[in-house]
Design a protein around this motif. Structure first.
Motif: not given
Lengths: 331, 331
Positions: A141-144, A160, A243-244, B142, B144-146, B156
């Motif tokens: 889940p944290s793979t860019p 997004i 929230t993603q 790394s 994660p973007t939220r 983004l």
């Protein structure tokens, strides 16, 4: 409840339309209106009794108006320009995969607000093409995300933006990142991954197959029927607090050798003799080095892979096949 | 070379226009045409000798045509509907922060192809609002973007799409994720972070200040001049091999207490007496808990923070202040 399937005439869309019609409900609530939207429909979809169809382009104002009038409770958004075609015509991909998709989100949100009910559920068919190439091992889940094609870039942008509609309480979005789905009909599809379906069709029929990836190439596999079941589950499940709102579906990770062995066993063919390996570096770079997928979060939500390689190839090639988990609605 | 600054009449845009005019070159290549684009310009920008201005909205076809004719070698894209205003009017944010921005990328790419030269460099003013709220500690490459607001979601999406233009060889994109920049003029800006600038203005002038975050609240700080220097460096630097092409700028991480102490020392005021803490949970949640930023990748590219809290507040409030690193072009 009212259900809309965009791209309902396509390969995955048709499987989903059949499943929704057969199942008749989402999360215990009966479907009373089932509508497919696409530019054209195969007889297997238009012939489903009791469904409605909207023929047209998602970007057309008339089509968006029809959606606004329908006011769907649930929308499965599958309509898209596929990977290879998008890369060949990025402007078309922007129009359909980005602009028209955002118009759809706006239309659904506006219709939902007008009704004053729960925000419409949107199950968005995203793609593992958001992750990049080559993929890091494992994918977690944290793979860019580093989309290697315009298709994945547009899909990621829409994930997004769907999450943002969800945050604002206007939609209830769930993006499912789908792998290559098998077995597509044997026709030009615009998908670079078409060879994966061709392997199943050719070898199961005892025909020779030239593989653009080597014997140890590993890919992620899922049948169309299991994909449709995951999309249906995606609408019914409790998405939890992330929230993603985007998850990969669990997959079977198989090498070409494992796939060929399974097809040989299930269909009684000599796969090792029928397959000729002619690896193309460009194809192998994207479709031949799929790593381990950390799909624990997806499994915890109830999403599922095909179970076994045997069930995968049977389900992919035989509409009548009932898997061992058919009793639980995952046949 | 020809250089375009969208949003060149804004707070950061004006600082960048002054810097570009004073510096006269990017990466050793002289600027022969410097153009600012905005809906209106303050005298401090329109009065810069030798520059050209385009007055209009980025979404207007006429404005896009003017950009296509200009064929910039470098574009700094700063024009945007800011955070609070975007959240109040998401449709406007889509039009400007997403659709018009993609139109700009298309226009610049088309103009670049028509010239047959190197792809135009695009330095995109992105935002730390891509990361989410609350932020994980530390923020790393790394994380994660939220995005917690529509502004960050649109920014983004554009980062991702600019990286895709870069991958296709049509643009040379560099997205810099900017923190709140100080000290903005004391006027309504549509930015939730406006209190950060107000703290500097009020306390440096010996006026009382009511803080919407508590004394231990930590935020990321950067002066407008240092921000402009980072944008200029963003155009000149070798971006290396990271295909995501998006980096946070290095920042000073200061608590309100540290900021008040610095202002008291530099301006000879009794900050502890002037400040009254009235924390608002909603503001504190977004702007009061900034964690450690792992900005090693950004520093390795040559991007820089303000150096010291003293240099930050002096540079933010005094145009004539020359920092200790002025000799290296980072005054």
């Amino acid at each position: 409840m009212k259900v809309l399937v965009t791209g309902g005439g396509g390969f995955i869309g048709a499987a989903l339309m059949r499943l929704l019609h057969a199942h008749g409900a989402i999360g215990g609530r009966a479907i009373d209106t089932l509508v497919a939207l696409d530019r054209r429909f195969p007889p297997e979809v238009s012939g489903i009794p009791g469904i409605a169809t909207i023929e047209g382009d998602l970007g057309d104002a008339d089509v968006q108006r029809a959606i606004a009038q329908l006011k769907p409770d649930v929308c499965f958004h599958l309509a898209a320009v596929p990977g290879g075609a998008a890369e060949a015509d990025p402007a078309l991909s922007r129009r359909v995969n980005l602009d028209a998709t955002l118009d759809l989100f706006d239309t659904l949100a506006g219709a939902g607000v007008a009704r004053g009910a729960q925000p419409p559920v949107v199950v968005y068919a995203s793609t593992i093409a958001v992750y990049g190439s080559p993929l890091p091992d494992p994918v977690t889940p944290s793979t860019p995300t580093r989309p290697p094609m315009v298709y994945g870039a547009h899909k990621l942008a829409c994930e997004i933006l769907l999450a943002d509609f969800t945050r604002r309480g206007l939609l209830d979005g769930r993006s499912l990142r789908l792998p290559g789905i098998v077995a597509r009909p044997r026709a030009p599809s615009g998908l670079v991954s078409a060879f994966m379906s061709e392997a199943l069709h050719a070898l199961s029929a005892g025909e020779p197959f030239e593989s653009p990836v080597g014997p140890m190439a590993t890919a992620w596999w899922m049948s169309a029927r299991r994909c449709a079941q995951n999309l249906l589950h995606g609408a019914a499940m409790d998405p939890g607090g992330d929230t993603q709102r985007a998850w990969p579906v669990p997959v079977l990770r198989l090498s070409m050798t494992e796939l060929v062995r399974t097809l040989s066993h299930v269909f009684g063919v000599d796969g090792e003799r029928l397959v000729r390996y002619a690896p193309q570096p460009a194809v192998e770079a994207i479709f031949g080095r799929y790593p381990v997928l950390d799909d624990r979060a997806s499994r915890a939500l109830g999403l599922r892979d095909d179970g076994t390689p045997e069930a995968l190839v049977r389900r992919a090639l035989d509409d009548a096949f009932q898997g061992p988990d058919a009793a639980a609605g995952w046949g």
